[in-house]
Design an enzyme around this catalytic site. Structure first.
Site, PDB file in Angstrom:
ATOM      1  N   LYS A 170      60.396  54.678  74.889  1.00 50.38           N
ATOM      2  CA  LYS A 170      60.899  55.775  74.076  1.00 50.38           C
ATOM      3  C   LYS A 170      59.963  56.022  72.903  1.00 50.38           C
ATOM      4  CE  LYS A 170      65.432  56.821  72.204  1.00 50.38           C
ATOM      5  NZ  LYS A 170      66.703  56.237  71.849  1.00 50.38           N
ATOM      6  N   HIS A 226      73.494  53.803  58.017  1.00 51.91           N
ATOM      7  CA  HIS A 226      72.901  52.491  58.273  1.00 51.91           C
ATOM      8  C   HIS A 226      72.861  51.676  56.978  1.00 51.91           C
ATOM      9  CE1 HIS A 226      70.393  54.638  61.549  1.00 51.91           C
ATOM     10  NE2 HIS A 226      71.268  53.873  62.185  1.00 51.91           N
ATOM     11  N   SER A 236      70.852  58.976  63.516  1.00 46.98           N
ATOM     12  CA  SER A 236      69.439  59.315  63.302  1.00 46.98           C
ATOM     13  C   SER A 236      69.050  60.536  64.117  1.00 46.98           C
ATOM     14  CB  SER A 236      68.549  58.135  63.694  1.00 46.98           C
ATOM     15  OG  SER A 236      68.763  57.044  62.843  1.00 46.98           O
ATOM     16  N   ARG A 238      81.410  54.005  64.304  1.00 48.36           N
ATOM     17  CA  ARG A 238      81.731  55.326  63.777  1.00 48.36           C
ATOM     18  C   ARG A 238      83.014  55.873  64.378  1.00 48.36           C
ATOM     19  NH1 ARG A 238      75.969  57.721  65.285  1.00 48.36           N
ATOM     20  NH2 ARG A 238      76.646  56.599  67.101  1.00 48.36           N
TER      21      ARG A 238
END
Length: 159
Positions: free
Chosen positions: A41, A17, A127, A90
């Site tokens: 969440k 990040h 993460s 990615r």
């Protein structure tokens, strides 16, 4: 003033990040890091903790602002006159989802999305993966900034 936003949950922020934010900060006069609030969440870190960590690890850039947001990212952009979203990619699998989001955001508001290829060093990094490896006692020191490693270690020890 050229503005852009780097959105995400950043639970926690990783070196991947940080790489995208740093690169965006060299291209734009002002970069917002928008920390997504998802009330359905439960994150490892509270929103305020994430914001504090991100502010600390991006302080050296001088042109990065960190704020929480809830709702549509395009509304966040409209309220701050931000015409561009910067997203790191990615792998090809990221592209399918991100392209749909970029097209929707553009259709809703005209906000453009710029895709930045992730540094190959961080192409596997997320993460979620950092939290999982750290929870099992794995070494993640090379995957997160030192401040984040300290906070992560303390949090996992406490929980």
């Amino acid at each position: 003033m050229r503005r852009a936003v780097c959105p995400g949950s950043f639970d926690p922020i990783t070196n991947g990040h940080l790489d995208i934010i740093a690169r965006a900060s060299r291209l734009y006069d002002e970069v917002y890091v928008a920390v997504m609030i998802n009330q359905s969440k439960k994150g490892l870190f509270e929103i305020e903790e994430r914001i504090d960590l991100i502010r600390r690890v991006t302080a050296e850039y001088g042109n990065v602002r960190v704020e929480a947001f809830h709702g549509l990212l395009v509304d966040f952009c409209k309220q701050r006159e931000i015409p561009a979203i910067v997203k790191g990619l990615r792998a090809v699998s990221d592209f399918d989802y991100e392209l749909q989001m970029a097209q929707m955001n553009n259709g809703l508001s005209g906000v453009e999305t710029l895709f930045v290829p992730t540094n190959p060093t961080y192409s596997f990094l997320s993460s979620s993966l950092v939290k999982e490896v750290a929870a099992w006692g794995g070494d993640v020191a090379h995957l997160v900034p030192p401040e984040v490693l300290t906070a992560l270690t303390e949090r996992l020890r406490r929980d």
